[in-house]
Scaffold this active site. Structure first.
Site, PDB file in Angstrom:
ATOM      1  CE  LYS A  52      35.909  40.969  30.994  1.00  0.00           C
ATOM      2  NZ  LYS A  52      36.564  39.743  30.500  1.00  0.00           N
ATOM      3  CD  GLN A  96      39.541  39.219  28.565  1.00  0.00           C
ATOM      4  OE1 GLN A  96      39.022  39.339  29.670  1.00  0.00           O
ATOM      5  NE2 GLN A  96      38.825  39.180  27.456  1.00  0.00           N
ATOM      6  CG  ASP A 119      35.608  34.149  32.827  1.00  0.00           C
ATOM      7  OD1 ASP A 119      34.694  34.945  32.533  1.00  0.00           O
ATOM      8  OD2 ASP A 119      36.802  34.332  32.548  1.00  0.00           O
TER       9      ASP A 119
HETATM   10  N1  GUN Z   1      37.453  36.410  26.057  1.00  0.00           N
HETATM   11  C1  GUN Z   1      36.303  36.643  25.399  1.00  0.00           C
HETATM   12  N2  GUN Z   1      35.256  36.504  26.245  1.00  0.00           N
HETATM   13  C2  GUN Z   1      35.774  36.187  27.447  1.00  0.00           C
HETATM   14  C3  GUN Z   1      35.184  35.938  28.718  1.00  0.00           C
HETATM   15  O1  GUN Z   1      33.975  35.948  28.920  1.00  0.00           O
HETATM   16  N3  GUN Z   1      36.061  35.674  29.718  1.00  0.00           N
HETATM   17  C4  GUN Z   1      37.390  35.624  29.524  1.00  0.00           C
HETATM   18  N4  GUN Z   1      38.172  35.323  30.567  1.00  0.00           N
HETATM   19  N5  GUN Z   1      37.977  35.846  28.370  1.00  0.00           N
HETATM   20  C5  GUN Z   1      37.155  36.130  27.332  1.00  0.00           C
END
Ligand code: GUN
Length: 284
Positions: A52, A96, A119
């Site tokens: 990311k 995350q 998100d």
């Molecule tokens: N963990 C697994 N997928 C995601 C996601 O799309 N966003 C976040 N913040 N954590 C995750």
């Protein structure tokens, strides 16, 4: 059968975001900012966060990796989110997941400013998604699936879409997006009776239950579009929720793992951060 190239499509999306970020930088003197919070040392999470941050650099977004210790208290994490909420140069906040068990995920998501919820996890954003709102922030993975369907000109309206998996991150928002696109949507879970018969009725099948190679050839209709959201790490490396070797020959379109939905999730996060920048800075 055509393989949907998520890697290339994600690169196309990132290039579009990069060009738009640059145009807005020239116009406003500002760039979007994204704070990515990671708690602890989960190896898979670290890999995702790194990709990311790298994506931010590529598209010209100011990306910050806020690495926090595994034993951080819930209140300290909430304070950290308040800090990023107050920073004017930060348009998106991503925490995350998963979080360590002593931290309440719901409280953490609640703490994120609505307009910085890149998100799309906040209840209001998921609600707006189900209302068919165009401008709300939406969960990146389902958004990436929709982007793939659209860029490959796969018709959705009137089609039977079956989603296997009802998670808050993928299954539920995926259902909302496909309902808005006028599909007839069925959402299955581990209690679904005669699952194979349900999936065999799908024109569009989205596998998002997190079980390696679970979808077999006899569960898929001839000519179906199969989207594999699964990322399972096994002895042979990464594999999806679909048994690709069995299923692919029956499909009209299929996403591979890796190189399908995965790269799209990060590309859509970049798009969401740009969108949040426009919202927060009131740029039309
Ligand atoms: N963990 C697994 N997928 C995601 C996601 O799309 N966003 C976040 N913040 N954590 C995750």
């Amino acid at each position: 059968m055509q393989i949907i190239d998520g890697k290339q499509t994600a690169a196309d999306v990132r290039l579009e975001v990069k060009q738009e970020v640059e145009a807005l930088r020239i116009r406003t003197g500002k760039i979007p900012g994204l704070a990515i919070l990671i708690v602890g040392e989960n190896p898979a999470s670290k890999i995702y966060v790194r990709s990311k941050v790298k994506s931010c650099e590529e598209v010209g977004i100011y990306g910050i990796n806020d690495e926090l210790p595994a034993d951080i208290s819930e209140s300290a994490l909430l304070e950290r989110i308040a800090y990023w909420n107050a920073r004017e140069d930060i348009d998106g906040i991503l925490v995350q997941l998963p979080l360590p068990p002593h931290i309440d995920e719901k409280k953490v998501i609640d703490a994120i400013e609505l307009t910085k919820d890149v998100d799309g996890f906040k209840p209001e954003n998921l609600g707006l998604l189900f209302l068919g709102d165009k401008d709300s922030l939406k969960s990146c993975t389902p958004l990436g699936v929709l982007e793939l369907l659209k860029r490959y000109r796969i018709p959705i309206a009137g089609k039977n879409a079956v989603i296997v998996g009802r998670s808050n991150i993928v299954g539920k928002p995926m259902a909302g997006l496909l309902i808005t696109e006028s599909a007839t949507v069925t959402v299955c879970n581990s209690h679904t009776k005669n699952l194979g018969a349900v999936t065999a009725g799908a024109d569009i099948l989205v596998a998002a239950m997190g079980k390696a190679k679970f979808i077999k050839g006899d569960m898929v209709k001839e000519g179906a579009v199969v989207i594999d959201v699964g990322i399972n790490r096994g002895a042979e490396g990464l594999c999806g929720d679909v048994d690709f070797a069995e299923v692919a020959p029956k499909t009209s379109f299929i996403t591979p793992v890796p190189g399908g939905v995965g790269p799209m999730t990060v590309a859509m996060l970049m798009k969401n951060t740009l969108h949040a920048f426009r919202i927060n800075k009131k740029i039309i």
